[in-house]
Design a protein around this motif. Structure first.
Motif, short mmCIF file in Angstrom:
data_model
loop_
_atom_site.label_atom_id
_atom_site.label_comp_id
_atom_site.label_asym_id
_atom_site.label_seq_id
_atom_site.Cartn_x
_atom_site.Cartn_y
_atom_site.Cartn_z
N LEU A 290 0.84 -1.19 0.00
CA LEU A 290 0.00 0.00 0.00
C LEU A 290 0.88 1.25 0.00
O LEU A 290 1.76 1.39 0.85
N PHE A 291 0.67 2.13 -0.97
CA PHE A 291 1.49 3.33 -1.16
C PHE A 291 2.96 3.00 -1.40
O PHE A 291 3.85 3.81 -1.15
N ALA A 292 3.22 1.81 -1.91
CA ALA A 292 4.58 1.42 -2.26
C ALA A 292 4.52 0.47 -3.46
O ALA A 292 4.64 -0.74 -3.28
N PRO A 293 4.27 0.94 -4.67
CA PRO A 293 4.26 2.38 -4.95
C PRO A 293 2.84 2.96 -4.97
O PRO A 293 1.85 2.24 -4.96
N ALA A 294 2.80 4.30 -5.04
CA ALA A 294 1.60 5.03 -5.39
C ALA A 294 2.00 6.09 -6.41
O ALA A 294 3.10 6.66 -6.31
N TYR A 295 1.16 6.31 -7.39
CA TYR A 295 1.48 7.27 -8.45
C TYR A 295 0.42 8.36 -8.49
O TYR A 295 -0.79 8.09 -8.45
N LEU A 296 0.88 9.61 -8.56
CA LEU A 296 -0.02 10.75 -8.69
C LEU A 296 0.37 11.54 -9.94
O LEU A 296 1.55 11.86 -10.14
N PHE A 297 -0.63 11.82 -10.77
CA PHE A 297 -0.44 12.65 -11.96
C PHE A 297 -1.32 13.89 -11.82
O PHE A 297 -2.52 13.77 -11.54
N LEU A 298 -0.75 15.07 -12.05
CA LEU A 298 -1.50 16.31 -12.01
C LEU A 298 -1.01 17.19 -13.15
O LEU A 298 0.18 17.53 -13.21
N GLY A 299 -1.92 17.54 -14.06
CA GLY A 299 -1.49 18.32 -15.21
C GLY A 299 -2.62 19.07 -15.88
O GLY A 299 -3.80 18.94 -15.52
N VAL A 300 -2.26 19.88 -16.85
CA VAL A 300 -3.21 20.66 -17.63
C VAL A 300 -2.97 20.39 -19.11
O VAL A 300 -1.86 20.07 -19.53
N GLY A 301 -4.04 20.53 -19.88
CA GLY A 301 -3.92 20.30 -21.31
C GLY A 301 -5.25 20.47 -22.00
O GLY A 301 -6.07 21.29 -21.60
N THR A 302 -5.47 19.65 -23.01
CA THR A 302 -6.72 19.71 -23.76
C THR A 302 -7.24 18.29 -23.97
O THR A 302 -6.45 17.35 -24.09
N GLU A 303 -8.57 18.16 -24.01
CA GLU A 303 -9.19 16.83 -24.15
C GLU A 303 -10.21 16.86 -25.27
O GLU A 303 -11.03 17.77 -25.36
N TYR A 304 -10.13 15.84 -26.11
CA TYR A 304 -11.09 15.66 -27.21
C TYR A 304 -12.10 14.61 -26.79
O TYR A 304 -11.73 13.48 -26.46
N ILE A 305 -13.39 14.97 -26.79
CA ILE A 305 -14.46 14.06 -26.39
C ILE A 305 -15.47 13.96 -27.52
O ILE A 305 -16.07 14.96 -27.93
N ASN A 306 -15.64 12.74 -28.02
CA ASN A 306 -16.62 12.49 -29.08
C ASN A 306 -17.61 11.44 -28.57
O ASN A 306 -17.27 10.25 -28.48
N LYS A 307 -18.82 11.88 -28.20
CA LYS A 307 -19.80 10.97 -27.63
C LYS A 307 -20.29 9.95 -28.65
O LYS A 307 -20.57 8.80 -28.31
N GLU A 308 -20.41 10.34 -29.91
CA GLU A 308 -20.89 9.42 -30.94
C GLU A 308 -19.90 8.28 -31.15
O GLU A 308 -20.29 7.12 -31.29
N GLN A 309 -18.61 8.60 -31.17
CA GLN A 309 -17.59 7.57 -31.34
C GLN A 309 -17.16 6.96 -30.01
O GLN A 309 -16.34 6.03 -30.00
N LYS A 310 -17.69 7.50 -28.90
CA LYS A 310 -17.36 7.01 -27.55
C LYS A 310 -15.85 7.00 -27.34
O LYS A 310 -15.26 6.02 -26.89
N LEU A 311 -15.25 8.16 -27.65
CA LEU A 311 -13.81 8.29 -27.66
C LEU A 311 -13.38 9.51 -26.85
O LEU A 311 -14.00 10.57 -26.94
N LYS A 312 -12.30 9.34 -26.06
CA LYS A 312 -11.69 10.44 -25.33
C LYS A 312 -10.18 10.39 -25.53
O LYS A 312 -9.57 9.34 -25.39
N ILE A 313 -9.60 11.55 -25.87
CA ILE A 313 -8.15 11.66 -26.02
C ILE A 313 -7.70 12.90 -25.25
O ILE A 313 -8.21 14.00 -25.48
N TYR A 314 -6.76 12.71 -24.34
CA TYR A 314 -6.26 13.81 -23.52
C TYR A 314 -4.79 14.06 -23.84
O TYR A 314 -3.99 13.12 -23.87
#
Length: 315
Positions: free
Chosen positions: A149-173
């Motif tokens: 537990l917490f060995a390891p633990a990974y934390l990711f924190l960032g900013v950017g842009t996300e593409y969301i297409n509900k029809e294609q059920k696709l997300k790209i960040y």
């Protein structure tokens, strides 16, 4: 007659007042429908037993408990997606102690804002956290843990842009700026330099001079993708993939985390699943048993495969 008219007017006013109140009450819930909720829990079990089986074999039973909780806020140009995932599995064979087969905790949160209601592109901030419940071992060695537990633990924190297409059920960040923090809160593992943290320093006599660090910080670029769709009737394919590269330490060396899962739906409660999980991280050194001793070797492609059938309940 005058009294009757007065009574009719009074009743009319009262009825209008109640009608107005009813109208207000029925409209109030509309302001709370921006949140979507999902709870999904499942239990898979596999069992094998032998009686006078000439080919031989060991009786075994295994179970896997898993869960998925989501909270999604959508209103106009704003979207906030939160999910908590967990998995824990064990296996028991004749003559062998209980062993862990799967262990994962994950929390993902993405907040996005777009300029209009038509665009599929969001300005986004993303937070990810991953760890596990219990110690992991390089079986059959169960005396020395190689993770926990917490060995390891990974934390990711960032900013950017996300593409969301509900029809294609696709997300790209896509994030050009993401901080990755690796935690190893087990001091024994930290002293060994496990999972990329700075290992301990010893003098020539083997005495500890400086303890190993329990954390490691990186800044780099992150790309993630998610897609889930029904490829055949009652057969769903889910893909989760991420790529990360640190700017400061060996830029161009890419960490890969890729999960593929097929869900075969039998009915509302029963389904089978087939999954594969690939991980490659240059900071994670593999451990092997050599002449009864545990030694650390170089990084390797990690592969896990899962096949199970069980009960699933969603609400």
């Amino acid at each position: 007659m005058k009294a009757l008219k007065t009574l009719i007017v009074f009743v009319f006013l009262i009825s209008n007042q109640f009608a107005a109140q009813d109208k207000i009450i029925t409209q109030l819930p509309d302001s709370t429908t921006h949140w979507k909720k999902l709870h999904k829990f499942g239990f898979d079990v596999n069992q094998i037993s032998f009686v006078n089986w000439n080919a031989g074999g060991n009786n075994s039973i295994s179970g896997l408990l898993k869960g998925e909780i989501k909270r999604i806020y959508e209103h106009k140009n704003t979207k906030w997606h939160n999910e908590f995932l967990f998995r824990y599995g064990v296996n028991k064979q004749d003559g062998v102690e209980l062993r862990k087969t799967d262990d994962a905790i994950a929390f993902n949160s993405t907040f996005g804002f777009r300029k209009d209601t038509i665009s599929n592109w969001f300005y986004s901030a993303k937070f990810n956290f991953n760890t596990q419940f219990t110690n992991g071992y390089q079986y059959p060695n169960t005396e020395k843990a190689i993770s926990g537990l917490f060995a390891p633990a990974y934390l990711f924190l960032g900013v950017g842009t996300e593409y969301i297409n509900k029809e294609q059920k696709l997300k790209i960040y896509l994030s050009p700026l993401t901080q990755k923090t690796t935690l190893v809160l087990n001091q024994t593992l930290a002293n060994e330099g496990a999972f990329g943290v700075t290992k301990a320093v010893y003098d020539i006599d083997g005495n500890l001079v400086t303890k190993g660090k329990k954390s490691r910080n990186e800044v780099g670029a992150l790309i993630t993708g998610y897609h889930k769709d029904e490829i055949f009737r009652n057969i769903y394919l889910e893909n989760r993939i991420s790529f990360y590269s640190d700017y400061l330490n060996n830029f161009g060396n890419i960490d890969l985390n890729w999960q593929i899962q097929f869900d075969l739906v039998v009915n509302k409660f029963v389904r089978a699943n087939i999954g594969t999980h690939f991980i490659y991280d240059d900071d994670i050194k593999a451990k092997e048993e050599v002449n009864g001793e545990q030694v650390t070797v170089g990084p390797k492609l990690q592969l896990k495969q899962i096949l199970g059938i069980g009960l699933t309940y969603s609400f």
